[in-house]
Design a protein around this motif. Structure first.
Motif, PDB file in Angstrom:
ATOM      1  N   ALA A 131       0.832  -1.204   0.000  1.00 25.06           N
ATOM      2  CA  ALA A 131       0.000   0.000   0.000  1.00 25.06           C
ATOM      3  C   ALA A 131       0.867   1.254   0.000  1.00 25.06           C
ATOM      4  O   ALA A 131       0.568   2.239  -0.692  1.00 25.06           O
ATOM      5  N   ASP A 132       1.954   1.236   0.778  1.00 26.36           N
ATOM      6  CA  ASP A 132       2.867   2.379   0.804  1.00 26.36           C
ATOM      7  C   ASP A 132       3.509   2.591  -0.574  1.00 26.36           C
ATOM      8  O   ASP A 132       3.669   3.734  -1.031  1.00 26.36           O
ATOM      9  N   ALA A 133       3.879   1.494  -1.223  1.00 26.38           N
ATOM     10  CA  ALA A 133       4.507   1.595  -2.543  1.00 26.38           C
ATOM     11  C   ALA A 133       3.547   2.187  -3.571  1.00 26.38           C
ATOM     12  O   ALA A 133       3.936   3.021  -4.397  1.00 26.38           O
ATOM     13  N   VAL A 134       2.282   1.770  -3.511  1.00 20.61           N
ATOM     14  CA  VAL A 134       1.283   2.311  -4.434  1.00 20.61           C
ATOM     15  C   VAL A 134       1.118   3.806  -4.202  1.00 20.61           C
ATOM     16  O   VAL A 134       1.016   4.601  -5.146  1.00 20.61           O
ATOM     17  N   ARG A 135       1.120   4.214  -2.936  1.00 19.85           N
ATOM     18  CA  ARG A 135       0.971   5.629  -2.602  1.00 19.85           C
ATOM     19  C   ARG A 135       2.150   6.445  -3.132  1.00 19.85           C
ATOM     20  O   ARG A 135       1.973   7.506  -3.728  1.00 19.85           O
ATOM     21  N   VAL A 136       3.364   5.947  -2.921  1.00 15.46           N
ATOM     22  CA  VAL A 136       4.556   6.647  -3.410  1.00 15.46           C
ATOM     23  C   VAL A 136       4.558   6.696  -4.944  1.00 15.46           C
ATOM     24  O   VAL A 136       4.856   7.734  -5.549  1.00 15.46           O
ATOM     25  N   ALA A 137       4.203   5.571  -5.576  1.00 14.62           N
ATOM     26  CA  ALA A 137       4.185   5.514  -7.043  1.00 14.62           C
ATOM     27  C   ALA A 137       3.168   6.486  -7.614  1.00 14.62           C
ATOM     28  O   ALA A 137       3.411   7.136  -8.644  1.00 14.62           O
ATOM     29  N   ARG A 138       2.052   6.602  -6.920  1.00 14.20           N
ATOM     30  CA  ARG A 138       1.002   7.510  -7.400  1.00 14.20           C
ATOM     31  C   ARG A 138       1.473   8.969  -7.347  1.00 14.20           C
ATOM     32  O   ARG A 138       1.214   9.761  -8.267  1.00 14.20           O
ATOM     33  N   VAL A 139       2.214   9.322  -6.282  1.00 12.69           N
ATOM     34  CA  VAL A 139       2.759  10.670  -6.179  1.00 12.69           C
ATOM     35  C   VAL A 139       3.821  10.896  -7.256  1.00 12.69           C
ATOM     36  O   VAL A 139       3.892  11.978  -7.863  1.00 12.69           O
ATOM     37  N   ASP A 154       2.134  11.686 -10.432  1.00  9.03           N
ATOM     38  CA  ASP A 154       1.674  13.076 -10.471  1.00  9.03           C
ATOM     39  C   ASP A 154       2.805  14.031 -10.827  1.00  9.03           C
ATOM     40  O   ASP A 154       2.591  15.029 -11.539  1.00  9.03           O
ATOM     41  N   SER A 155       4.006  13.749 -10.327  1.00 12.87           N
ATOM     42  CA  SER A 155       5.157  14.623 -10.588  1.00 12.87           C
ATOM     43  C   SER A 155       5.923  14.221 -11.849  1.00 12.87           C
ATOM     44  O   SER A 155       7.019  14.703 -12.098  1.00 12.87           O
ATOM     45  N   ARG A 156       5.335  13.317 -12.630  1.00 13.99           N
ATOM     46  CA  ARG A 156       5.870  12.885 -13.929  1.00 13.99           C
ATOM     47  C   ARG A 156       7.216  12.182 -13.815  1.00 13.99           C
ATOM     48  O   ARG A 156       8.026  12.229 -14.741  1.00 13.99           O
ATOM     49  N   GLU A 157       7.444  11.537 -12.693  1.00  9.68           N
ATOM     50  CA  GLU A 157       8.626  10.680 -12.541  1.00  9.68           C
ATOM     51  C   GLU A 157       8.198   9.249 -12.857  1.00  9.68           C
ATOM     52  O   GLU A 157       8.062   8.411 -11.979  1.00  9.68           O
ATOM     53  N   ALA A 179       8.264   5.721 -10.617  1.00  7.23           N
ATOM     54  CA  ALA A 179       7.009   5.117 -10.159  1.00  7.23           C
ATOM     55  C   ALA A 179       6.987   3.623 -10.465  1.00  7.23           C
ATOM     56  O   ALA A 179       6.626   2.792  -9.609  1.00  7.23           O
ATOM     57  N   ALA A 180       7.396   3.249 -11.684  1.00  6.29           N
ATOM     58  CA  ALA A 180       7.420   1.838 -12.063  1.00  6.29           C
ATOM     59  C   ALA A 180       8.432   1.068 -11.226  1.00  6.29           C
ATOM     60  O   ALA A 180       8.177  -0.073 -10.803  1.00  6.29           O
ATOM     61  N   SER A 181       9.589   1.694 -10.946  1.00  5.58           N
ATOM     62  CA  SER A 181      10.624   1.025 -10.162  1.00  5.58           C
ATOM     63  C   SER A 181      10.181   0.777  -8.730  1.00  5.58           C
ATOM     64  O   SER A 181      10.426  -0.295  -8.163  1.00  5.58           O
ATOM     65  N   VAL A 182       9.503   1.752  -8.116  1.00  4.94           N
ATOM     66  CA  VAL A 182       9.023   1.599  -6.736  1.00  4.94           C
ATOM     67  C   VAL A 182       8.063   0.431  -6.628  1.00  4.94           C
ATOM     68  O   VAL A 182       8.146  -0.398  -5.696  1.00  4.94           O
ATOM     69  N   LEU A 183       7.154   0.320  -7.578  1.00  9.21           N
ATOM     70  CA  LEU A 183       6.165  -0.771  -7.536  1.00  9.21           C
ATOM     71  C   LEU A 183       6.819  -2.117  -7.829  1.00  9.21           C
ATOM     72  O   LEU A 183       6.455  -3.134  -7.222  1.00  9.21           O
ATOM     73  N   ALA A 184       7.778  -2.143  -8.753  1.00 11.57           N
ATOM     74  CA  ALA A 184       8.450  -3.404  -9.068  1.00 11.57           C
ATOM     75  C   ALA A 184       9.241  -3.907  -7.863  1.00 11.57           C
ATOM     76  O   ALA A 184       9.248  -5.114  -7.564  1.00 11.57           O
ATOM     77  N   ALA A 185       9.890  -2.977  -7.147  1.00  7.01           N
ATOM     78  CA  ALA A 185      10.696  -3.378  -5.987  1.00  7.01           C
ATOM     79  C   ALA A 185       9.841  -3.848  -4.823  1.00  7.01           C
ATOM     80  O   ALA A 185      10.256  -4.717  -4.040  1.00  7.01           O
ATOM     81  N   ARG A 239      -4.541  -5.119  -8.596  1.00  2.00           N
ATOM     82  CA  ARG A 239      -4.822  -4.700  -9.981  1.00  2.00           C
ATOM     83  C   ARG A 239      -4.434  -3.239 -10.201  1.00  2.00           C
ATOM     84  O   ARG A 239      -3.935  -2.877 -11.261  1.00  2.00           O
ATOM     85  N   ARG A 240      -4.685  -2.410  -9.206  1.00  2.00           N
ATOM     86  CA  ARG A 240      -4.316  -1.009  -9.354  1.00  2.00           C
ATOM     87  C   ARG A 240      -2.793  -0.855  -9.438  1.00  2.00           C
ATOM     88  O   ARG A 240      -2.281  -0.080 -10.260  1.00  2.00           O
ATOM     89  N   ALA A 241      -2.062  -1.592  -8.595  1.00  2.00           N
ATOM     90  CA  ALA A 241      -0.598  -1.503  -8.616  1.00  2.00           C
ATOM     91  C   ALA A 241      -0.039  -1.968  -9.951  1.00  2.00           C
ATOM     92  O   ALA A 241       0.887  -1.351 -10.503  1.00  2.00           O
ATOM     93  N   VAL A 242      -0.599  -3.048 -10.486  1.00  2.00           N
ATOM     94  CA  VAL A 242      -0.130  -3.562 -11.771  1.00  2.00           C
ATOM     95  C   VAL A 242      -0.359  -2.536 -12.868  1.00  2.00           C
ATOM     96  O   VAL A 242       0.527  -2.261 -13.699  1.00  2.00           O
ATOM     97  N   PHE A 243      -1.550  -1.918 -12.874  1.00  2.00           N
ATOM     98  CA  PHE A 243      -1.842  -0.930 -13.910  1.00  2.00           C
ATOM     99  C   PHE A 243      -0.908   0.270 -13.794  1.00  2.00           C
ATOM    100  O   PHE A 243      -0.324   0.724 -14.795  1.00  2.00           O
ATOM    101  N   VAL A 244      -0.760   0.827 -12.586  1.00  2.00           N
ATOM    102  CA  VAL A 244       0.069   2.021 -12.414  1.00  2.00           C
ATOM    103  C   VAL A 244       1.509   1.727 -12.835  1.00  2.00           C
ATOM    104  O   VAL A 244       2.167   2.553 -13.478  1.00  2.00           O
ATOM    105  N   ARG A 245       1.994   0.553 -12.501  1.00  2.00           N
ATOM    106  CA  ARG A 245       3.367   0.191 -12.860  1.00  2.00           C
ATOM    107  C   ARG A 245       3.571   0.173 -14.373  1.00  2.00           C
ATOM    108  O   ARG A 245       4.514   0.788 -14.891  1.00  2.00           O
ATOM    109  N   TYR A 246       2.681  -0.516 -15.069  1.00  2.00           N
ATOM    110  CA  TYR A 246       2.838  -0.622 -16.520  1.00  2.00           C
ATOM    111  C   TYR A 246       2.474   0.684 -17.225  1.00  2.00           C
ATOM    112  O   TYR A 246       3.091   1.056 -18.232  1.00  2.00           O
ATOM    113  N   TYR A 247       1.482   1.386 -16.704  1.00  2.00           N
ATOM    114  CA  TYR A 247       1.082   2.651 -17.323  1.00  2.00           C
ATOM    115  C   TYR A 247       2.191   3.691 -17.180  1.00  2.00           C
ATOM    116  O   TYR A 247       2.431   4.490 -18.100  1.00  2.00           O
TER     117      TYR A 247
END
Length: 584
Positions: free
Chosen positions: A59-67, A70-73, A77-83, A89-97
């Motif tokens: 949950a923390d990783a999803v929150r950090v990735a989402r931020v 937003d800041s176009r990093e 974002a993908a690296s945080v979720l992969a690690a 499903r939301r984490a998978v989408f955000v990572r690949y998107y």
């Protein structure tokens, strides 16, 4: 319905789909009532339980990735979720998107670098260089850069689908798609990037069936349809339905947008106004009505619609580009200046603002500066197809024909339903004295606008240049059947000359009379009027219609030139015939 739109806005926002989230939130605010939409309950929409991470770390990783998103990093974002190993499903989408967006940004950077490089072939031989250079076609030459993440994303999404499928088999749940509606939307984007349009279309259909409230998925599906019959096929036929056989408000929205895109404008107005009954006050739907009226050349009504939109929301720029087109066509420089100033104050780096300012400079005949702003619009939004078309118009004014062609081709590559770009290509090839190529492009434009006289007159002109008389006659006859009559005089005059060349005197006289009546109604004078009067006077004399011949000669006497002497000669001939007839 309002609750569903609000929840859809939250879910899209949580995944970084800002346009879809904004659209759903604005539509929810315009809902007429809190009515229960029972007809939409039968759609198979995935549950939201899998959106939540089971572990606190995930949950923390999803929150950090989402931020980071937003800041176009994007890569971060993908690296945080992969690690973190987050698997919701939301984490998978955000990572690949995030990876897809990183690839898009890299592609845009390559496109800008290519545009900055010199492109001498864009400059017509013997022409001075344009003020902003030949690179303003924004890398229209050669193959455009590709999203380098697309191939690997497709493989990883396939593996994710396979993994989800195995989980469903273990849980004996085979009813749902392995991928949720959002991942299916991303898959459709990836497949379109890989030029696999049919597979992309299937993925987009699956996406809107799984989660119907993502307007971006519907727009993607619409862009993958080659024509309106393709839209009907996606829907299951003219009377069919999408979404598993269920009627749905989003399906109605999709049909209304397709009607607008494929220039079925009267139906589009009716469909969007029907939607306005459910969502009164929706600026999105009002703007669609205004665009439909603009396409129908009902400029005053379209302008009134936009005025209402901007009075309700003074700081919106939605539809401002189309509104500036209306003011440009009406040559209302004062109001266009006010709109350009407003756009500059609200947000000068919005693509819509750049188009508005470009139209302002174009109306002031400052075409070089107009090109600068249209180019800026395409840099801010590479998919801004109208900006490419308008930039092509400006290059045409600057006599840079080759750059104009490149811009028009970029426009039709983005949207094959843009008749203005096809028409612009036809005009450009006419200037290059290549009527065969011009006829092809005018044919494409006339297929999109079969009731627009301008398209048929232009196509008829090409056939005349190719000395194909019968097809030219057919085109000008179609122009007379059009709903807009701006080119009627041209069609009458051309038909008269063509029938005259074929020796069909009576038909030529009929069209000359029609041409004369139309020009008399407009109180216009010119060489076309003289030509019609000369032919009709001679024709009536030959067919013993002496009174009509005398009337046409009387009008010819008002002109100074060789026609004046011809009229006198015909009048003497008429008097001679009358005296001879009286003597008998």
């Amino acid at each position: 319905l309002k609750h569903k739109l609000c929840r859809a806005s939250e879910r899209c926002s949580a995944r970084g789909l800002f346009c879809a989230a904004k659209w759903a939130a604005e539509l929810a605010a315009c809902c007429a009532t809190e009515e229960a939409e029972g007809q939409e309950e039968c759609c198979s929409v995935e549950t939201e339980a899998s959106d939540t991470e089971s572990s606190e770390r995930g949950a923390d990783a999803v929150r950090v990735a989402r931020v980071c998103l937003d800041s176009r990093e994007y890569l971060r974002a993908a690296s945080v979720l992969a690690a973190s190993g987050a698997r919701s499903r939301r984490a998978v989408f955000v990572r690949y998107y995030a990876r897809f967006l990183a690839g898009e940004r890299r592609k845009l950077e390559e496109q800008r670098a290519a545009a900055a490089a010199p492109a001498p072939e864009a400059q017509a031989p013997g022409q001075p260089p344009a003020v902003v250079g030949a690179a303003d076609t924004v890398a229209c030459y050669g193959e455009p850069p590709a999203n380098k993440e697309a191939s690997s994303l497709r493989a990883e999404l396939a593996r994710e689908a396979e993994r989800r499928q195995q989980e469903q088999k273990q849980q004996r749940d085979s009813c749902r798609e392995p991928l949720d509606g959002f991942c299916l939307y991303l898959l459709a984007l990836v497949l379109r990037e890989l030029a696999q349009k049919e597979d992309a279309k299937k993925a987009a259909v699956a996406s809107v069936s799984a989660f119907p409230w993502n307007i971006s998925a519907w727009e993607l599906l619409g862009s993958l349809c080659e024509d309106f019959s393709d839209v009907q096929a996606v829907l299951g036929g003219s009377a069919g339905t999408l979404l598993g056989g269920c009627q749905h408000v989003m399906r109605d929205m999709f049909i209304a947008s397709a009607l607008l895109r494929w220039h079925r404008n009267e139906e589009s107005v009716n469909a969007h106004r029907a939607m306005l009954a459910r969502f009164p006050g929706s600026a999105y739907l009002k703007a669609k009505v205004a665009v439909s009226l603009f396409n129908m050349q009902k400029y005053d009504k379209a302008e009134a619609e936009f005025e209402r939109i901007f009075s309700d929301d003074p700081f919106t720029l939605e539809g401002a580009d189309t509104y500036s087109n209306i003011l440009y066509v009406k040559e209302d420089l004062a109001r266009l200046s006010v709109l350009a100033r407003k756009a500059q104050v609200v947000d000068r780096f919005r693509p819509e603002s750049c188009v508005v300012i470009g139209n302002y400079y174009s109306l002031r005949r400052q075409h070089e500066r107009a090109v600068v702003y249209f180019r800026r619009a395409t840099c801010l939004d590479p998919a801004n197809q109208p900006a490419y078309t308008l930039m092509g118009h400006e290059y045409l004014q600057l006599k840079n024909v080759h750059a104009s062609i490149a811009c028009y081709r970029a426009a039709v590559a983005l949207d094959k339903a843009d008749y203005r770009a096809w028409y612009g290509l036809g005009q450009t090839y006419q200037l290059l004295a290549q009527p065969l190529y011009a006829a092809y492009y005018f044919t494409r434009a006339s297929e999109l606008r079969p009731y627009d006289a301008r398209m048929w007159c232009a196509l008829g002109g090409c056939y005349e240049a190719l000395e194909r008389t019968q097809p030219a006659i057919s085109c000008y006859t179609r122009a007379l059947e059009a709903t807009n009559h701006c080119e009627t005089n041209i069609a009458y005059g051309r038909l008269a000359r063509l029938h005259q060349s074929l020796g069909a005197a009576s038909k030529a006289a009929h069209y000359y009379r029609c041409d004369l009546e139309a020009r008399d109604a407009e109180q216009s004078e010119g060489p076309e009027v003289v030509e019609a009067l000369r032919y009709l006077a001679a024709y009536c004399l030959d067919s013993d219609q002496l009174e009509d011949a005398e009337r046409y000669c009387g009008r010819l006497l008002e002109f100074v030139g060789s026609e004046h002497e011809e009229a006198k000669a015909i009048l003497r001939d008429i008097q001679h015939r009358r005296r001879r007839g009286g003597a008998h």
